[in-house]
Motif scaffolding. Structure first.
Motif, short mmCIF file in Angstrom:
data_model
loop_
_atom_site.label_atom_id
_atom_site.label_comp_id
_atom_site.label_asym_id
_atom_site.label_seq_id
_atom_site.Cartn_x
_atom_site.Cartn_y
_atom_site.Cartn_z
N GLU A 77 0.86 -1.19 0.00
CA GLU A 77 0.00 0.00 0.00
C GLU A 77 0.90 1.24 0.00
OE1 GLU A 77 -3.12 -0.23 3.02
OE2 GLU A 77 -2.69 1.90 3.37
N VAL A 78 0.77 2.04 -1.04
CA VAL A 78 1.65 3.22 -1.19
C VAL A 78 0.90 4.46 -0.74
CG1 VAL A 78 2.95 4.63 -2.86
CG2 VAL A 78 2.81 2.14 -3.16
N GLN A 79 1.54 5.23 0.14
CA GLN A 79 0.93 6.47 0.62
C GLN A 79 1.83 7.65 0.25
OE1 GLN A 79 0.50 6.49 4.87
NE2 GLN A 79 -0.38 8.54 4.88
N ASP A 80 1.27 8.56 -0.54
CA ASP A 80 2.01 9.76 -0.98
C ASP A 80 1.89 10.77 0.16
OD1 ASP A 80 3.02 11.95 -2.23
OD2 ASP A 80 1.88 11.72 -4.08
N SER A 81 2.81 10.67 1.16
CA SER A 81 2.62 11.37 2.44
C SER A 81 2.88 12.87 2.37
CB SER A 81 3.56 10.82 3.49
OG SER A 81 3.60 9.45 3.48
N ALA A 82 3.88 13.27 1.60
CA ALA A 82 4.29 14.68 1.57
C ALA A 82 5.08 14.89 0.28
CB ALA A 82 5.17 14.97 2.79
N PRO A 83 5.37 16.16 -0.09
CA PRO A 83 6.08 16.38 -1.36
C PRO A 83 7.36 15.56 -1.48
CG PRO A 83 5.28 18.46 -0.52
CD PRO A 83 4.96 17.44 0.53
N GLY A 84 8.06 15.37 -0.37
CA GLY A 84 9.32 14.63 -0.45
C GLY A 84 9.30 13.30 0.29
N PHE A 85 8.14 12.77 0.56
CA PHE A 85 8.08 11.58 1.42
C PHE A 85 7.00 10.61 0.94
CE2 PHE A 85 8.09 8.97 5.10
CZ PHE A 85 9.18 9.31 5.90
N ILE A 86 7.40 9.37 0.76
CA ILE A 86 6.44 8.31 0.41
C ILE A 86 6.54 7.25 1.49
CG2 ILE A 86 5.73 6.65 -1.35
CD1 ILE A 86 7.75 8.18 -3.24
N ALA A 87 5.41 6.80 2.00
CA ALA A 87 5.40 5.72 2.99
C ALA A 87 4.75 4.49 2.35
CB ALA A 87 4.63 6.14 4.23
N VAL A 88 5.38 3.36 2.48
CA VAL A 88 4.80 2.14 1.91
C VAL A 88 4.65 1.09 3.00
CG1 VAL A 88 5.02 0.34 0.15
CG2 VAL A 88 5.98 2.59 -0.28
N ASP A 89 3.46 0.54 3.11
CA ASP A 89 3.23 -0.62 3.97
C ASP A 89 3.35 -1.85 3.08
OD1 ASP A 89 2.37 -2.64 5.60
OD2 ASP A 89 0.56 -1.59 6.30
N ALA A 90 4.39 -2.65 3.33
CA ALA A 90 4.60 -3.84 2.50
C ALA A 90 3.61 -4.95 2.86
CB ALA A 90 6.02 -4.34 2.64
N ILE A 115 15.09 16.14 -3.61
CA ILE A 115 15.32 14.98 -2.73
C ILE A 115 13.97 14.34 -2.37
CG2 ILE A 115 15.33 16.43 -0.64
CD1 ILE A 115 17.49 14.43 0.48
N ALA A 116 13.96 13.04 -2.23
CA ALA A 116 12.74 12.35 -1.78
C ALA A 116 13.12 11.10 -1.00
CB ALA A 116 11.87 11.99 -2.98
N LEU A 117 12.24 10.75 -0.07
CA LEU A 117 12.47 9.58 0.79
C LEU A 117 11.36 8.56 0.59
CD1 LEU A 117 14.12 11.79 2.36
CD2 LEU A 117 13.41 10.64 4.43
N LEU A 118 11.76 7.31 0.57
CA LEU A 118 10.79 6.22 0.49
C LEU A 118 10.97 5.37 1.74
CD1 LEU A 118 8.77 4.39 -0.90
CD2 LEU A 118 10.58 3.58 -2.39
N ALA A 119 9.94 5.34 2.57
CA ALA A 119 10.02 4.63 3.85
C ALA A 119 9.13 3.39 3.78
CB ALA A 119 9.56 5.56 4.97
N ILE A 120 9.77 2.22 3.78
CA ILE A 120 9.02 0.96 3.66
C ILE A 120 8.98 0.29 5.04
CG2 ILE A 120 8.93 -1.29 2.53
CD1 ILE A 120 10.65 -0.14 0.27
N ARG A 121 7.80 -0.14 5.45
CA ARG A 121 7.66 -0.81 6.74
C ARG A 121 6.97 -2.16 6.55
NH1 ARG A 121 3.57 2.88 6.29
NH2 ARG A 121 1.47 2.24 6.91
N ASN A 122 7.03 -2.96 7.61
CA ASN A 122 6.31 -4.23 7.57
C ASN A 122 6.78 -5.08 6.38
OD1 ASN A 122 4.46 -5.98 8.63
ND2 ASN A 122 2.66 -4.91 7.80
N SER A 123 8.10 -5.10 6.18
CA SER A 123 8.68 -5.69 4.96
C SER A 123 9.79 -6.67 5.31
CB SER A 123 9.26 -4.57 4.10
OG SER A 123 10.17 -3.78 4.86
N HIS A 124 10.09 -7.56 4.38
CA HIS A 124 11.14 -8.56 4.55
C HIS A 124 12.19 -8.34 3.46
CE1 HIS A 124 8.65 -11.42 7.12
NE2 HIS A 124 7.76 -10.54 6.70
#
Ligand code: NDP
Ligand SMILES: O=C(O)C1=NCCCC1
Length: 342
Positions: A77-90, A115-124
């Protein structure tokens, strides 16, 4: 301890290896999409000579899938959180499909914002990390990736394992050359290499690990059976490993390396943690081309006597594998084919 003789090898075309691995993953519980991504990743590691994270990892992938610990069919599930931040729940799936689902957005945001950040959680993440950054540099971006794993490294001065082997991968574009890439565990050795040393009957170098009693040991089995690894470079590697825990787990919302319980899933080997990927667009900076300056630095390093640049050996190995086929022990290739058909 006596080292085993090198087994007979054969050359397998990269595409054939990748397709076989894709069939294998799908036969053992992943969706077709996840199978294609993991197969490409694993075959690429083997192609590039990154043996600790190539086909050596297949039994661990399969036992983890069979144990129900990881979901091979998860849809991230990809969440476009902020202009420079993407959060992904794997969603308890593998990190690579979660990254694939958000990679284009990461690149677009890096180009738009610098610059942009991709933060992946709940992932292997059970793989080498360079495949997560090298493609960014091939597109002209600087890439930095961090992932934490499972508690098997004693923090500097500590007495019990807490950190994962927590690799950091970095890639920078060069002008007229393949990207400059490094990818290294923050432990004295990758856990996979300890397992390979144990399998092959080789000792570890001194000051890499401790046994179950916390005493220094060069016996890989003692490290694996209740012992632990040490960080590389004492307090310095330990601090970097701490940073990886903070950025890959605390910032993403993933588990720390010491903070998940897989005891209810015998056979589980894939750490359920998090990953952070940072992409920077150097075109936003003033001054001479970053890629040219990267060349300048590499030339200066060579001039100072450093003949082997990080990533160069892997790129050479890749070229040879693509020319001649990927070298695999005959028995390993037969087993992969059997598993793909099973
Ligand atoms: N998913 C996970 O949780 C984990 C994955 N890993 C993976 O394990 C793999 C192996 O890690 P590790 O054993 O620490 O890597 P290595 O120590 O083998 O290599 C680290 C880096 O240093 C470079 N290098 C090696 N020797 C030299 C040299 N003599 N001169 C200049 N550069 C050199 C390598 O380039 P080159 O590639 O060209 O040899 C590489 O970029 C990595 O891909 C890592 O991502 C590790 C821990 C956990
Ligand atoms: O080699 C390592 O260290 C690891 N690789 C895959 C994930 C667990 C740690």
């Amino acid at each position: 301890m006596t080292a085993e003789a090198t087994p007979p090898c054969q050359r397998v075309a990269f595409g054939q290896l990748r397709d076989t691995l894709a069939r294998l993953f799908e036969r053992h519980g992943t969706s077709g999409e996840v199978a294609a991504i993991l197969a490409d990743n694993c075959a690429s590691a083997e192609r590039d000579g990154a043996h600790s994270h190539g086909v050596f990892r297949i039994p661990g992938y399969l036992s983890s899938l069979a144990s129900g610990w990881v979901d091979g069919r998860a849809v991230p599930e990809v969440q476009d959180s902020a202009p420079g931040f993407i959060a992904v729940d794997a969603r308890n799936g593998f990190a690579q499909p979660a990254y694939a689902a958000a990679r284009d957005l990461l690149v677009a945001k890096a180009r738009a914002n610098g610059i942009a950040l991709l933060a992946i959680r709940n992932s292997h993440h059970f793989a080498a990390l360079w495949p997560d950054v090298e493609p960014l540099a091939e597109q002209g971006l600087v890439g930095l990736a961090l992932v934490n794993s499972m508690a098997c490294v004693v923090p500097h001065g500590g007495t019990r394992p807490l950190f994962g082997t927590n690799p950091i991968a970095f890639a920078a574009p060069r002008d007229g050359h393949p990207p400059l890439v490094f990818d290294l565990a923050t432990s004295a050795m990758a856990h996979g290499d300890v397992q390979i040393a144990a399998r092959e009957g080789r000792l570890l170098p001194p000051a890499h690990g401790v046994d179950a009693a916390g005493q220094p040991t060069c016996d890989p089995r003692a490290v694996l059976d209740g012992g632990a690894l040490l960080p590389f470079g004492g307090h310095k590697g330990s601090a970097l490993s701490m940073m990886v825990e903070l950025l890959a787990a605390a910032l993403t919302g993933g588990h720390f390396s010491f903070d998940f319980d897989w005891s209810g899933h015998p056979g589980a080997q894939t750490p359920r943690t998090g990953e952070l990927i940072i992409a920077i667009d150097p075109a936003k900076s003033a001054g001479r081309s970053f890629a040219q300056r990267c060349n300048d630095l590499v030339a200066a390093m060579a001039d100072a006597g450093q003949q082997r640049q990080p990533g160069r050996q892997r790129q050479r190995q890749r070229a040879q594998s693509l020319r001649e086929g990927v070298a695999l022990p005959v028995a390993t290739w037969a087993e992969l084919q059997r598993l793909a058909a099973a």
